[in-house]
Structures are given as structure tokens and as C-alpha cells.
Write an enzyme that holds these catalytic residues in place. Sequence first.
Site, PDB file in Angstrom:
ATOM      1  N   ASN A 207       0.848  -1.201   0.000  1.00 48.25           N
ATOM      2  CA  ASN A 207       0.000   0.000   0.000  1.00 48.25           C
ATOM      3  C   ASN A 207       0.878   1.244   0.000  1.00 48.25           C
ATOM      4  OD1 ASN A 207       0.528   0.851   2.849  1.00 48.25           O
ATOM      5  ND2 ASN A 207      -0.325  -1.186   3.219  1.00 48.25           N
ATOM      6  N   LYS A 286       8.964 -16.717 -10.787  1.00 52.05           N
ATOM      7  CA  LYS A 286       8.214 -15.551 -11.266  1.00 52.05           C
ATOM      8  C   LYS A 286       7.005 -16.012 -12.106  1.00 52.05           C
ATOM      9  CE  LYS A 286       8.749 -11.491 -14.112  1.00 52.05           C
ATOM     10  NZ  LYS A 286       9.454 -10.973 -15.267  1.00 52.05           N
ATOM     11  N   PHE A 335      -4.678   3.329  14.820  1.00 51.89           N
ATOM     12  CA  PHE A 335      -5.046   4.291  13.795  1.00 51.89           C
ATOM     13  C   PHE A 335      -6.237   3.741  13.026  1.00 51.89           C
ATOM     14  CE2 PHE A 335      -2.124   7.881  12.990  1.00 51.89           C
ATOM     15  CZ  PHE A 335      -1.274   7.695  14.077  1.00 51.89           C
ATOM     16  N   LYS A 349     -13.552   0.648  15.778  1.00 48.09           N
ATOM     17  CA  LYS A 349     -12.213   0.057  15.994  1.00 48.09           C
ATOM     18  C   LYS A 349     -11.757   0.270  17.428  1.00 48.09           C
ATOM     19  CE  LYS A 349     -10.772   0.049  11.236  1.00 48.09           C
ATOM     20  NZ  LYS A 349     -10.311   0.778  10.083  1.00 48.09           N
ATOM     21  N   LYS A 353     -11.328  -3.297  19.311  1.00 51.53           N
ATOM     22  CA  LYS A 353      -9.928  -3.713  19.525  1.00 51.53           C
ATOM     23  C   LYS A 353      -9.423  -3.359  20.924  1.00 51.53           C
ATOM     24  CE  LYS A 353      -8.876  -3.499  14.575  1.00 51.53           C
ATOM     25  NZ  LYS A 353      -7.854  -3.376  13.540  1.00 51.53           N
TER      26      LYS A 353
HETATM   27  O1  PMT Z   1       2.854   6.018   6.586  1.00 53.95           O
HETATM   28  P1  PMT Z   1       2.318   7.348   6.089  1.00 53.95           P
HETATM   29  O2  PMT Z   1       2.505   7.525   4.614  1.00 53.95           O
HETATM   30  O3  PMT Z   1       2.817   8.500   6.898  1.00 53.95           O
HETATM   31  O4  PMT Z   1       0.730   7.318   6.258  1.00 53.95           O
HETATM   32  C1  PMT Z   1       0.173   7.320   7.532  1.00 53.95           C
HETATM   33  C2  PMT Z   1      -0.999   6.328   7.635  1.00 53.95           C
HETATM   34  C3  PMT Z   1      -2.152   6.786   6.751  1.00 53.95           C
HETATM   35  C4  PMT Z   1      -0.555   4.918   7.208  1.00 53.95           C
HETATM   36  C5  PMT Z   1      -1.425   6.300   9.155  1.00 53.95           C
HETATM   37  O5  PMT Z   1      -1.824   7.603   9.520  1.00 53.95           O
HETATM   38  C6  PMT Z   1      -2.547   5.328   9.376  1.00 53.95           C
HETATM   39  O6  PMT Z   1      -3.710   5.643   9.271  1.00 53.95           O
HETATM   40  N1  PMT Z   1      -2.188   4.061   9.730  1.00 53.95           N
HETATM   41  C7  PMT Z   1      -3.127   2.938   9.860  1.00 53.95           C
HETATM   42  C8  PMT Z   1      -3.475   2.462   8.486  1.00 53.95           C
HETATM   43  C9  PMT Z   1      -4.414   1.268   8.550  1.00 53.95           C
HETATM   44  O7  PMT Z   1      -4.023   0.192   8.175  1.00 53.95           O
HETATM   45  O8  PMT Z   1      -5.568   1.495   9.091  1.00 53.95           O
HETATM   46  P2  PMT Z   1      -6.730   0.390   9.266  1.00 53.95           P
HETATM   47  O9  PMT Z   1      -7.942   1.170   9.555  1.00 53.95           O
HETATM   48  O10 PMT Z   1      -6.748  -0.532   8.083  1.00 53.95           O
HETATM   49  O11 PMT Z   1      -6.257  -0.446  10.512  1.00 53.95           O
HETATM   50  C10 PMT Z   1      -6.676  -0.111  11.830  1.00 53.95           C
HETATM   51  C11 PMT Z   1      -5.580  -0.369  12.824  1.00 53.95           C
HETATM   52  O12 PMT Z   1      -5.339  -1.782  12.909  1.00 53.95           O
HETATM   53  C12 PMT Z   1      -4.263   0.288  12.501  1.00 53.95           C
HETATM   54  O13 PMT Z   1      -3.726   0.790  13.703  1.00 53.95           O
HETATM   55  C13 PMT Z   1      -3.414  -0.854  11.953  1.00 53.95           C
HETATM   56  O14 PMT Z   1      -2.007  -0.660  12.260  1.00 53.95           O
HETATM   57  C14 PMT Z   1      -3.971  -2.051  12.703  1.00 53.95           C
HETATM   58  N2  PMT Z   1      -3.912  -3.323  11.978  1.00 53.95           N
HETATM   59  C15 PMT Z   1      -4.585  -3.485  10.802  1.00 53.95           C
HETATM   60  C16 PMT Z   1      -4.540  -4.719  10.159  1.00 53.95           C
HETATM   61  C17 PMT Z   1      -3.799  -5.772  10.734  1.00 53.95           C
HETATM   62  N3  PMT Z   1      -3.720  -6.956  10.131  1.00 53.95           N
HETATM   63  N4  PMT Z   1      -3.137  -5.581  11.874  1.00 53.95           N
HETATM   64  C18 PMT Z   1      -3.181  -4.390  12.509  1.00 53.95           C
HETATM   65  O15 PMT Z   1      -2.573  -4.239  13.562  1.00 53.95           O
END
Ligand code: PMT
Length: 419
Positions: A207, A286, A335, A349, A353
Site C-alpha cells: 500500500n 516468477k 489508527f 475500531k 480492539k
Molecule cells: O505512513 P504514512 O505515509 O505516513 O501514512 C500514515 C498512515 C495513513 C498509514 C497512518 O496515519 C494510518 O492511518 N495508519 C493505519 C493504516 C491502517 O491500516 O488502518 P486500518 O484502519 O486498516 O487499521 C486499523 C488499525 O489496525 C491500525 O492501527 C493498523 O495498524 C492495525 N492493523 C490493521 C490490520 C492488521 N492486520 N493488523 C493491525 O494491527
Amino acid sequence: MSKRVVLGVSASVAAYKAADLASQLVKSGVEVFPVMTADAARFVQPATFRALTHHPCPIDVFEEPFPGEIAHIWLARHCDLFAIVPASMNVLARLANGLADDMLTAAALACTAPILLAPGMNTGMWDNPATQANLARLRDYGYYFIEPTTGRLACRTEGVGRMADVPTILAAIHEMLARQDSWRGVRVLVTAGPTREPLDPVRFLSNRSSGKMGYALAEAARARGAAVTLVSGPTALPRPGGLEFVPVETAAQMRDAVLSRAAEQDILIAAAAVADYAPVEVAEQKIKKEAPPAPNSGGAGQEEVGGLTLVLTETDDILAELGRRKRPGQTLIGFAAETEHLLDHARRKLESKNLDWVVANDVTQPGAGFDGDTNIVTLLGARGEEISLPLLTKREAAERILDAVTATPGEQSPGRATS
Ligand code: PMT
């Protein structure tokens, strides 16, 4: 013991304001060590700074104002903060490129304390792509900035480039000094960046995360004196010093790195954009267009019409697992990167969580979310807090996120964190 600030003065008309700043810092109990560039000394005499601070004001890197000491290293080691006021276009360029050719740049480049830059220059120089590229690089390196304002400049033009006023700079310096050590003894783990889920030896699913938000949080926590672990997916950012850096590639590697260290942390911040899905199988060779692997029940298959169907499986949710394992006294910050229904999704969330805070960013907004240097976030707390922040640099947003955690009453606050 009083706090020590090295005050670097470089060549801009605003150099005269640095004398007022030096005076006010000294009056407020800060010990100030001035250094100047040779050109700055054409605007204001070093004698002014010597008189105001009662310390030498060296210019040349070979001066020996501190008997028996290598001066630039001594200055770098004996300060709590290095403030460059004003920071000229030339100094920004030299710092961004590691050119240590006078006392100011040599001391700054040797310094591991936070460095605050207050740029001041003509609008054309500020807008110049070289300056903008240097600013971006310095931000990535972890420098702090007080942005110049728009107004009438010494060159009789109106525009951006006027150095921030002395009270603003003074307040920023005091705020940074007050924050230092406030998280001493606190253990913080931050996840940052994207993960990569391999498809074959040369391709992966990933991503747009650059890691900037997570790195800013790790650096802000480090600057407050915390013992920081940064678990980072692949990014193009320089590896920050002064913390434990754990590079990972896949969601599974990030999970293992985080969970094996989670129990000993006081604060966990999940800023990484972890892949929610990974290919069921990774092709050993590949994947070829002309010789598709036989479609099977699990891995990558190519249909007769020429398309490619990938079979994906859900990855483990690291944050949800941290929520299940959370111990008393531990603070968990997640986040939420959303494209619609920002606060509803984020609140879900927060609850599902078992988080203490969720940082919601609407990644469709210009200036927010992935890759850029800025973000627009709303913090939702488990106790019903809702804090909407304006467009801020990721470093400023990181500071405000840590401030919110600090302000939370009860056992989650740093300083009250238990092991
Ligand atoms: O890295 P940058 O370019 O500075 O951009 C910042 C950002 C947009 C990546 C950051 O601000 C952000 O939003 N990070 C979380 C991105 C994300 O994956 O969000 P989510 O809503 O999909 O996930 C929710 C939370 O669960 C997040 O804290 C994520 O780290 C966590 N997660 C998600 C999936 C997973 N399998 N395991 C996790 O721990």
C-alpha cells in the site's frame, strides 16, 4: 540544573531578533551558548551575543573557546536543544547535505539533541525548489521547524519568508524543553510503514504508506526521553538513531516482532498500514504471462482469457491481539485510515480492539493520510474524548497525539505507567 540551548545565528536580516531571543532565554533561566555564521556576524556582532549570554560566540570551526575541548563536539554534547534562529537558505542547504564547514553547521550536524529551525528569507528563496527539497529532507531527518510567516520583507516585497516572531519562538523552545524527559523510563513501541505480501520472488501486494506518521511518533517519543522500539515495514526513510529499530517485511513478521515485545511496553502505537490480506501461496518462480501456473485451489492462477486470479487469506490483526493481551497500565493507540464514515468506523475500531485511543484519518482529504508530510486527524478516546486537529505536519500531529496520551488522567499516563 538549568537547561542548555545552543543558539545558532545565520545570515538573514532577522539576525537582530536572535539577540532579543538570547536575552529572553537567559532571563527565563536558560543557559544559552551562541554560535554564528561568518555572514551573520555582518548583520550583528558576536560581541552582542557574548554580552547577552556570558558565553563565547564562536564562528570558525577551529576556534577553541572551551579550553581542552573540541568546541563543536562540546557544544553538540552539552545542549538540551539546538535552535537555529534565523535559519538561512544557505544553512538549510548545508544541513540537508551534511556540509559541516563552520562552527554552527559542524556543531548542529554532530548534535543528537532536538534541533529547531526558524527559517527567514526572501519569498523567492523560500519558494525555490532547492529550498523546498532541503526542507523536505530535513523534516525526514527529524528536524523541528517554526514556519515563517507571510508579511512585509526587508527586500520591500510582501510574501512568505518572514521569520516567526520572538515570542512564538521563545514559547516553542520552552515547550520543547518542558517535554524533554517527560517520558523518561516509559517504554514505547511504534509500528510504521506498509507491509509487503509476496506473490512470487519479484512481486508483492502493498500500500501507499511511507512510514512518515509512524516515524514521527517514534521520534517524538524518543525526544521525550522514552525507550522506543520502532517496528517498521519497508520505507525509504532514513533509519532513526537512538531507538531500537526492527525492520520487517510481511504482516506475519510484523506480528511476531510486535507480539514478542508487547508485554514489556507501557505504550503501543499502531501506525503501520498492515496488509489485511496476503496471497495463500507464494509462487516459487516468477509468474509468467505466457506459461501460467496451473490454477489450483490456493495460489495465483491465470485464466484462459489472460486474467490472473489471486486467492488471498486474511492476515492476523496485530492490534486486535494487542487489545486482547492488554495488561493494566498499558496504553494502546490504534489508527483508523478511512475513506467514508470516518468517526463511526474509528469508534468501532476503538471499541472492538480494546484501544485507549484511536487516531482517525480521512485519507481522501487533501493533506491527510498516506505519504505526504502532513495529516489531519481526530483523536477518539475510550473515555469519550474527541479531539479534532487541523492540518499539521506529521511531526506536529505526533506531538499532539503524545500530548493527549500524557494528559489522560489515570494509570495510563506516562510517569504513572507501571511495569
Ligand atoms: O505512513 P504514512 O505515509 O505516513 O501514512 C500514515 C498512515 C495513513 C498509514 C497512518 O496515519 C494510518 O492511518 N495508519 C493505519 C493504516 C491502517 O491500516 O488502518 P486500518 O484502519 O486498516 O487499521 C486499523 C488499525 O489496525 C491500525 O492501527 C493498523 O495498524 C492495525 N492493523 C490493521 C490490520 C492488521 N492486520 N493488523 C493491525 O494491527
